[in-house]
Scaffold this motif. Structure first.
Motif, short mmCIF file in Angstrom:
data_model
loop_
_atom_site.label_atom_id
_atom_site.label_comp_id
_atom_site.label_asym_id
_atom_site.label_seq_id
_atom_site.Cartn_x
_atom_site.Cartn_y
_atom_site.Cartn_z
N PRO A 172 -36.03 65.13 14.18
CA PRO A 172 -34.65 64.94 13.72
C PRO A 172 -34.26 65.93 12.62
N PHE A 173 -32.96 66.21 12.54
CA PHE A 173 -32.40 66.95 11.42
C PHE A 173 -31.97 65.92 10.38
N ARG A 174 -32.68 65.90 9.28
CA ARG A 174 -32.40 64.90 8.24
C ARG A 174 -31.65 65.52 7.07
N ILE A 175 -31.27 64.67 6.14
CA ILE A 175 -30.49 65.09 4.98
C ILE A 175 -31.27 64.77 3.72
N ARG A 176 -31.42 65.78 2.86
CA ARG A 176 -32.06 65.57 1.56
C ARG A 176 -31.11 64.83 0.62
N GLU A 177 -31.66 64.37 -0.49
CA GLU A 177 -30.87 63.61 -1.46
C GLU A 177 -29.71 64.43 -2.00
N ASP A 178 -29.89 65.76 -2.08
CA ASP A 178 -28.82 66.62 -2.59
C ASP A 178 -27.80 66.99 -1.52
N GLY A 179 -27.96 66.43 -0.30
CA GLY A 179 -27.02 66.69 0.78
C GLY A 179 -27.36 67.87 1.67
N SER A 180 -28.42 68.59 1.37
CA SER A 180 -28.80 69.75 2.17
C SER A 180 -29.55 69.31 3.43
N ALA A 181 -29.51 70.17 4.45
CA ALA A 181 -30.14 69.86 5.73
C ALA A 181 -31.66 70.00 5.63
N ALA A 182 -32.35 69.11 6.34
CA ALA A 182 -33.81 69.13 6.34
C ALA A 182 -34.30 68.97 7.78
N PRO A 183 -34.25 70.05 8.57
CA PRO A 183 -34.72 69.93 9.96
C PRO A 183 -36.22 69.70 10.01
N SER A 184 -36.66 69.02 11.06
CA SER A 184 -38.09 68.94 11.32
C SER A 184 -38.57 70.30 11.82
N ARG A 185 -39.89 70.49 11.88
CA ARG A 185 -40.44 71.78 12.29
C ARG A 185 -41.64 71.57 13.20
N VAL A 186 -41.81 72.49 14.13
CA VAL A 186 -43.03 72.58 14.91
C VAL A 186 -43.66 73.94 14.61
N ARG A 187 -44.90 73.90 14.13
CA ARG A 187 -45.66 75.12 13.86
C ARG A 187 -46.71 75.30 14.95
#
Length: 297
Positions: free
Chosen positions: A125-140
Motif C-alpha cells: 500500500p501507499f501510506r501516509i506519514r504523520e506529516d502528510g507525506s507519501a510512504a509507498p511500500s517497496r520491493v527490493r
C-alpha cells in the motif's frame, strides 16, 4: 512446461503485457488464503473474483501472459511461496503479485555490480506519514546471475513505528521450480495445513482507489461457534489500522473488500468462516498455529 530458452529475446511487446497483467491480477484477482481450502478440502474452486493464495496469484499472472504473449513462465518456489519468472538472454522478469509490486521486476544482466543485480520498486500500500507525506511500500530485489538466486524483500511503512519495516523475505533459486501447475493435490494439501497458516483472509487492492483493505479471521485459539468465529474477525485498512468486528471501521473496511471482490459482504464473511471450518476439520491433531497480531501496523 515450455519456457524461454535463455538464448532467445522476449517477443516484442512482452514488457507491456507483463505490466498490464500484473496490474490486472493485483486489482481483480486478490490474495485470498481461504480459496484453496474450498478447492482442496471443500466443494471446489472459488469464483475468480475471490482470488487465490500467493501461488495461485502467480499462476493467474502466468496464465494471462501465456494467453496474450505466447510465453510460458517458470514457477520458482521458496517453501510455500511461488513467483512467475521469465528468463531471456538479457536478464529476467519476475511477476510476484503477492508482494504487491507496481511495475514488473525487470532485472538486466548488464546492470550487475560486483556480481549482483539490485532493484527497488514501489509497491502497495501507499501510506501516509504523520506529516502528510507519501510512504509507498517497496520491493527490493537482489539477483546473483552466477547461481540464479533471487532474494525478494517486501517493506511497508509502519505508521505506528514511523519507519519502513520488512514484512516478507523470500529467496528463489532456478533449481527449485514447480514442474506441474497447479501442483498435484497431494502437494497442495499439506501446504495449506502448515503451521505458518495462522489465518484465512482476503486482501484487495481496490481497483478504483488503489487502496488496500483486508478481512482476516485468525485461526489460533479461536472459539468453534460460528457467531464467536465471526466476532473474532478483524479488518485492516490502507494504513494498517486494525478494526474489530462490530466497530464502524470494520464495517467500512469490509465493504471495501466486498466491493472489490464483487460480492455482498456477508458472502465474503461466510467464505472465510467456511474455510476456517474446513481447516479445523482437516488439520492434524495437535497442530499449533502462531497467534495473529492484533496491533495496528
Amino acid at each position: 512446461m515450455k519456457t524461454l530458452n535463455v538464448a532467445e529475446t522476449p517477443p516484442v511487446g512482452t514488457a507491456a503485457i507483463h505490466g498490464a497483467v500484473l496490474d490486472e491480477v493485483l486489482t481483480t484477482f486478490p490474495y485470498n488464503s481461504a480459496s484453496q481450502f474450498h478447492e482442496y478440502f471443500g466443494s471446489g474452486p472459488a469464483p475468480r473474483g475471490y482470488g487465490g493464495s500467493c501461488a495461485w496469484q502467480s499462476f493467474e499472472a502466468g496464465r494471462l501472459v501465456a494467453e496474450r504473449a505466447g510465453v510460458e513462465a517458470e514457477y520458482w518456489i521458496d517453501g510455500r511461496h511461488v513467483a512467475a519468472v521469465y528468463r531471456d538472454a538479457g536478464g529476467m522478469t519476475l511477476l510476484d503479485p503477492y508482494l504487491l509490486h507496481c511495475p514488473p521486476l525487470r532485472l538486466e544482466r548488464a546492470d550487475a555490480v560486483d556480481g549482483e543485480v539490485r532493484l527497488a520498486v514501489d509497491a502497495y500500500p501507499f501510506r501516509i506519514r504523520e506529516d502528510g507525506s507519501a510512504a509507498p511500500s517497496r520491493v527490493r530485489v537482489c539477483w546473483v546471475p552466477e547461481d540464479d538466486s533471487v532474494r525478494l524483500d517486501y517493506l511497508r511503512f509502519s505508521p505506528r513505528r514511523g519507519h519502513n519495516v520488512i514484512s516478507r523475505t523470500f529467496t528463489l533459486r532456478r533449481e527449485r521450480q514447480l514442474t506441474e501447475v497447479p501442483p498435484p493435490a497431494e502437494w497442495v494439501r499439506p501446504q495449506l495445513l502448515h503451521p505458518e497458516q495462522h489465518s484465512v483472509s482476503v486482501r484487495v487492492v481496490h481497483p478504483a482507489t488503489r487502496e488496500l483493505a483486508e478481512i482476516i479471521l485468525p485461526l489460533a485459539g479461536r472459539p468453534t461457534g460460528v457467531v464467536s468465529d465471526t466476532e473474532s474477525m478483524i479488518t485492516k485498512n490502507n494504513q494498517g489500522a486494525v478494526a474489530r468486528h462490530g466497530a464502524r471501521a470494520f464495517h467500512r473496511d469490509s465493504e471495501v473488500v466486498a466491493d472489490a471482490v464483487g460480492s455482498p459482504r456477508q458472502d465474503v464473511v461466510d467464505f472465510l468462516l467456511e474455510a476456517a471450518a474446513l481447516h479445523l476439520a482437516a488439520a492434524p491433531a495437535g497442530l499449533e498455529t502462531a497467534a495473529y497480531s492484533l496491533e495496528d501496523e
